[in-house]
Design a protein around this motif. Structure first.
Motif, PDB file in Angstrom:
ATOM      1  N   GLY A 115     -13.937   2.761  15.788  1.00  0.00           N
ATOM      2  CA  GLY A 115     -15.089   2.169  16.034  1.00  0.00           C
ATOM      3  C   GLY A 115     -16.161   2.974  16.695  1.00  0.00           C
ATOM      4  N   PHE A 116     -15.898   4.574  16.727  1.00  0.00           N
ATOM      5  CA  PHE A 116     -16.907   5.249  17.406  1.00  0.00           C
ATOM      6  C   PHE A 116     -17.673   6.334  16.477  1.00  0.00           C
ATOM      7  CE2 PHE A 116     -13.863   4.484  20.568  1.00  0.00           C
ATOM      8  CZ  PHE A 116     -14.465   4.615  22.138  1.00  0.00           C
ATOM      9  N   ALA A 117     -17.586   5.856  15.128  1.00  0.00           N
ATOM     10  CA  ALA A 117     -18.602   6.302  14.280  1.00  0.00           C
ATOM     11  C   ALA A 117     -20.036   5.570  14.056  1.00  0.00           C
ATOM     12  CB  ALA A 117     -17.984   6.703  13.002  1.00  0.00           C
ATOM     13  N   PRO A 118     -21.228   6.153  14.832  1.00  0.00           N
ATOM     14  CA  PRO A 118     -22.458   5.279  14.752  1.00  0.00           C
ATOM     15  C   PRO A 118     -22.948   5.402  13.302  1.00  0.00           C
ATOM     16  CG  PRO A 118     -22.263   6.856  16.589  1.00  0.00           C
ATOM     17  CD  PRO A 118     -21.424   7.202  16.039  1.00  0.00           C
ATOM     18  N   SER A 119     -23.349   4.233  12.830  1.00  0.00           N
ATOM     19  CA  SER A 119     -23.993   4.262  11.551  1.00  0.00           C
ATOM     20  C   SER A 119     -25.165   4.950  11.273  1.00  0.00           C
ATOM     21  CB  SER A 119     -23.913   2.632  11.061  1.00  0.00           C
ATOM     22  OG  SER A 119     -25.001   2.083  12.027  1.00  0.00           O
ATOM     23  N   ASP A 120     -25.659   5.590  10.288  1.00  0.00           N
ATOM     24  CA  ASP A 120     -26.858   6.186  10.111  1.00  0.00           C
ATOM     25  C   ASP A 120     -27.200   7.154  11.136  1.00  0.00           C
ATOM     26  OD1 ASP A 120     -27.443   4.384   7.924  1.00  0.00           O
ATOM     27  OD2 ASP A 120     -28.180   3.125   9.171  1.00  0.00           O
ATOM     28  N   CYS A 121     -26.115   7.979  11.353  1.00  0.00           N
ATOM     29  CA  CYS A 121     -26.203   8.993  12.316  1.00  0.00           C
ATOM     30  C   CYS A 121     -25.479  10.116  11.927  1.00  0.00           C
ATOM     31  CB  CYS A 121     -25.759   8.508  13.819  1.00  0.00           C
ATOM     32  SG  CYS A 121     -25.752   9.799  15.351  1.00  0.00           S
ATOM     33  N   ASP A 122     -25.760  11.430  12.180  1.00  0.00           N
ATOM     34  CA  ASP A 122     -25.143  12.607  11.842  1.00  0.00           C
ATOM     35  C   ASP A 122     -24.489  13.114  13.034  1.00  0.00           C
ATOM     36  OD1 ASP A 122     -25.835  12.617   9.051  1.00  0.00           O
ATOM     37  OD2 ASP A 122     -27.733  13.155   9.619  1.00  0.00           O
ATOM     38  N   VAL A 123     -24.463  12.822  14.290  1.00  0.00           N
ATOM     39  CA  VAL A 123     -23.668  13.208  15.326  1.00  0.00           C
ATOM     40  C   VAL A 123     -22.315  12.915  15.129  1.00  0.00           C
ATOM     41  CG1 VAL A 123     -23.587  13.415  18.033  1.00  0.00           C
ATOM     42  CG2 VAL A 123     -25.931  13.236  16.696  1.00  0.00           C
ATOM     43  N   ASN A 124     -21.572  13.813  15.048  1.00  0.00           N
ATOM     44  CA  ASN A 124     -19.865  13.522  14.913  1.00  0.00           C
ATOM     45  C   ASN A 124     -19.403  13.273  16.413  1.00  0.00           C
ATOM     46  OD1 ASN A 124     -20.233  14.182  12.050  1.00  0.00           O
ATOM     47  ND2 ASN A 124     -19.615  16.224  12.566  1.00  0.00           N
ATOM     48  N   VAL A 125     -18.978  12.091  16.612  1.00  0.00           N
ATOM     49  CA  VAL A 125     -18.354  11.887  17.846  1.00  0.00           C
ATOM     50  C   VAL A 125     -16.801  11.877  17.538  1.00  0.00           C
ATOM     51  CG1 VAL A 125     -17.883   9.703  19.456  1.00  0.00           C
ATOM     52  CG2 VAL A 125     -19.961  10.005  18.415  1.00  0.00           C
ATOM     53  N   LEU A 126     -16.110  12.646  18.531  1.00  0.00           N
ATOM     54  CA  LEU A 126     -14.935  13.161  18.354  1.00  0.00           C
ATOM     55  C   LEU A 126     -14.293  12.558  19.618  1.00  0.00           C
ATOM     56  CD1 LEU A 126     -15.763  16.956  17.721  1.00  0.00           C
ATOM     57  CD2 LEU A 126     -14.780  15.018  16.013  1.00  0.00           C
ATOM     58  N   LEU A 127     -12.946  12.320  19.767  1.00  0.00           N
ATOM     59  CA  LEU A 127     -12.210  11.692  20.849  1.00  0.00           C
ATOM     60  C   LEU A 127     -11.143  12.290  21.404  1.00  0.00           C
ATOM     61  CD1 LEU A 127     -12.505   7.984  19.468  1.00  0.00           C
ATOM     62  CD2 LEU A 127     -13.982   9.136  21.053  1.00  0.00           C
ATOM     63  N   TRP A 128     -10.947  12.526  22.611  1.00  0.00           N
ATOM     64  CA  TRP A 128      -9.482  13.171  23.184  1.00  0.00           C
ATOM     65  C   TRP A 128      -8.486  12.045  23.449  1.00  0.00           C
ATOM     66  CZ3 TRP A 128      -8.486  18.046  23.911  1.00  0.00           C
ATOM     67  CH2 TRP A 128      -9.679  19.283  23.890  1.00  0.00           C
ATOM     68  N   GLY A 129      -7.356  12.260  22.850  1.00  0.00           N
ATOM     69  CA  GLY A 129      -6.394  11.117  23.372  1.00  0.00           C
ATOM     70  C   GLY A 129      -5.641  11.227  24.555  1.00  0.00           C
ATOM     71  N   GLY A 130      -5.238  10.079  25.045  1.00  0.00           N
ATOM     72  CA  GLY A 130      -4.555  10.308  26.362  1.00  0.00           C
ATOM     73  C   GLY A 130      -3.265  10.826  26.258  1.00  0.00           C
ATOM     74  N   PHE A 131      -3.147  11.726  27.139  1.00  0.00           N
ATOM     75  CA  PHE A 131      -2.030  12.531  27.577  1.00  0.00           C
ATOM     76  C   PHE A 131      -0.886  11.696  27.800  1.00  0.00           C
ATOM     77  CE2 PHE A 131       0.973  15.438  29.652  1.00  0.00           C
ATOM     78  CZ  PHE A 131       1.207  16.284  28.784  1.00  0.00           C
ATOM     79  N   SER A 132      -0.987  11.001  28.882  1.00  0.00           N
ATOM     80  CA  SER A 132       0.085  10.270  29.455  1.00  0.00           C
ATOM     81  C   SER A 132      -0.458   8.825  29.644  1.00  0.00           C
ATOM     82  CB  SER A 132       0.596  10.748  30.869  1.00  0.00           C
ATOM     83  OG  SER A 132      -0.576  10.307  32.007  1.00  0.00           O
ATOM     84  N   ARG A 133       0.504   7.683  29.776  1.00  0.00           N
ATOM     85  CA  ARG A 133       0.033   6.333  29.786  1.00  0.00           C
ATOM     86  C   ARG A 133      -0.818   6.129  30.989  1.00  0.00           C
ATOM     87  NH1 ARG A 133       1.585   3.805  25.402  1.00  0.00           N
ATOM     88  NH2 ARG A 133       3.515   4.895  24.083  1.00  0.00           N
ATOM     89  N   GLY A 134      -1.823   5.329  30.964  1.00  0.00           N
ATOM     90  CA  GLY A 134      -2.524   5.096  32.138  1.00  0.00           C
ATOM     91  C   GLY A 134      -3.243   6.347  32.818  1.00  0.00           C
ATOM     92  N   SER A 135      -2.879   7.391  32.405  1.00  0.00           N
ATOM     93  CA  SER A 135      -3.425   8.538  33.061  1.00  0.00           C
ATOM     94  C   SER A 135      -2.494   8.618  34.152  1.00  0.00           C
ATOM     95  CB  SER A 135      -4.893   8.812  33.173  1.00  0.00           C
ATOM     96  OG  SER A 135      -5.553   8.867  31.888  1.00  0.00           O
ATOM     97  N   ALA A 136      -1.381   8.116  34.266  1.00  0.00           N
ATOM     98  CA  ALA A 136      -0.602   8.038  35.692  1.00  0.00           C
ATOM     99  C   ALA A 136       0.499   9.228  35.802  1.00  0.00           C
ATOM    100  CB  ALA A 136       0.226   6.827  35.650  1.00  0.00           C
ATOM    101  N   GLY A 137       0.529  10.060  34.445  1.00  0.00           N
ATOM    102  CA  GLY A 137       1.225  11.268  34.746  1.00  0.00           C
ATOM    103  C   GLY A 137       2.844  10.933  34.869  1.00  0.00           C
ATOM    104  N   VAL A 138       3.094   9.841  34.308  1.00  0.00           N
ATOM    105  CA  VAL A 138       4.778   9.378  34.458  1.00  0.00           C
ATOM    106  C   VAL A 138       5.398   9.385  33.062  1.00  0.00           C
ATOM    107  CG1 VAL A 138       6.334   7.652  34.926  1.00  0.00           C
ATOM    108  CG2 VAL A 138       4.381   8.042  36.404  1.00  0.00           C
TER     109      VAL A 138
END
Length: 426
Positions: A115-138
């Motif tokens: 859902g991060f690709a805006p329609s009628d738009c040429d700006v490419n939206v890229l996403l970093w995925g989470g490294f750890s669950r909840g960013s908790a580092g566990v």
């Protein structure tokens, strides 16, 4: 822009490894590049087009932001995905990579990347995925699944996972050659610090952040990279001269980025009450800033990131020690960097584009932006154009934490071929 336009003369930077052509010509039709050089002039004569003198302007590939925040992409009171791609796209940014933190939790499942690709738009939206669950580092997320679903890399955003968990992940190697973006930050050492430890910080009376909060974890990350040479650690937003010195000493330094604001500003340039002093990582001294510029010139740091942290009006009213740290404003980045690096430091436009377009693309594992016949991925920059950032601005960001408001800036993106949302969202 007219349906057809002949820029002659104009300066042209086609792509990486190529020199700027000083007296070139470009034919643009319906926002797409139709022809270059003598061919553009030939077609222009056949179509009786009046050449537009743009000899001081630069036609160049789009810019790339390798990491920024957008905590409320769809229903935020401030910056949203649509307002961000509108303001960034009109400022020449063709690609935006968003860190995984949102108000609803980090993006740590494959379906969170939809859902991060805006329609009628040429700006490419890229996403970093989470490294750890909840960013908790566990506990690690499913790295391979996130990357298969389209994540550009892995990160816990502004949080640094424990070294033991990083070592485990790099040993497992589920990320393959994808970048792992980590800020070298020891929160215990930073404490309540708002500015890097310096004479300016002492005079201002603000709590100081020692350089060791960056250099100590950086040493550990450098050792990790040496132990895992097939993995791609990326140091997020280096900020101190000490960090640059450490990189120079490493036999196998990780890749690194720097926040644009750390390149153009330092703690000696603002008043003690200026909210733009308080960013993440902490703003350093003039010595830190010059060391970062040298590291860029020597390719110890491979990319300048915008690292926008959009705040709304209410958040900006909070005391400095309670509000989130950071500045926003993609439209301010190229003019400020041009003045600092090209005008003041004597860089060439090719060097600047290496750090704000080609280098960020390579860091993200993407093909570099370039000019090509039939493409609309171009921007037109006028280094002589004076303007004053203001808020509200129909083409500007909705974030409230914008630096340089009311100041006269030199240099502006005059046009961009990218399609962006037609109307600014409310």
């Amino acid at each position: 822009m007219d349906a057809s336009m002949l820029l002659d003369p104009v300066q042209v930077l086609v792509g990486p490894g190529q020199a700027v052509e000083k007296q070139s010509a470009v034919l643009i039709k319906n926002r797409r590049l139709e022809a270059f050089g003598d061919e553009a002039r030939r077609i222009g004569r056949l179509e009786a087009l009046e050449p537009q003198d743009a000899g001081q302007q630069l036609l160049a590939p789009c810019l790339v932001d390798c990491h920024s925040d957008l905590p409320e992409p769809f229903h935020g009171r401030g910056e949203t995905l649509l307002s961000l791609v509108r303001s960034a796209g009109s400022s020449g940014f063709g690609q935006l990579a968003l860190l995984p933190e949102t108000v609803h939790g980090p993006r740590e499942q494959p379906d969170h990347l939809q859902g991060f690709a805006p329609s009628d738009c040429d700006v490419n939206v890229l996403l970093w995925g989470g490294f750890s669950r909840g960013s908790a580092g566990v506990e690690l997320t499913a790295h391979a699944d996130l990357l298969d679903a389209g994540a550009v890399g892995l990160s816990d955003g502004r949080s640094m996972p424990p070294i033991a968990l990083l070592d485990r992940a790099l040993t497992l190697g589920d990320m393959g050659s994808a970048p792992v973006l980590i800020p070298p930050l020891d929160l215990a050492l930073r404490g309540e610090g708002l500015l890097r430890e310096s004479v300016c910080a002492l005079r201002a009376g603000w709590p100081s952040d020692p350089a060791s909060s960056e250099t100590l974890p950086l040493s550990q990350l450098g050792q990790l990279q040496q132990c895992h040479p097939d993995r791609r650690l990326v140091l997020m937003a280096l900020s101190t001269a000490g960090a640059v010195e450490l990189l120079q000493q490493m036999p196998m330094p990780p890749q690194a980025t720097v926040n644009w604001w750390h390149v153009v500003a330092d703690s000696s340039q603002s008043s003690a009450s200026a909210s733009t002093w308080f960013v993440d990582p902490s703003l350093g001294s003039a010595t830190d800033r010059q060391a970062l510029i040298r590291a860029l010139a020597e390719n110890l740091i491979q990319a300048i990131a915008v690292q926008a942290t959009p705040l709304d009006d209410e958040e900006c009213l909070l005391p400095p020690d309670q509000r989130p740290r950071g500045v926003s404003g993609h439209h301010l980045v190229l003019p400020s960097l041009w003045q600092t690096l090209v005008v003041t430091e004597g860089w060439s436009p090719e060097q600047l584009w290496q750090m704000i377009s080609f280098g960020p693309s390579r860091l993200l594992g993407l093909r570099e932006e370039c000019l090509a016949v039939g493409s609309n991925r171009w921007l037109l920059f006028d280094p002589d154009q004076s303007w004053t950032p203001a808020r509200p601005d129909p083409m500007g960001p909705r974030a409230a934490n914008l630096p340089l408001l009311g100041q006269t800036l030199q240099g502006r993106v005059m046009d961009c071929g990218l399609r962006i949302p037609a109307t600014r969202p409310c």
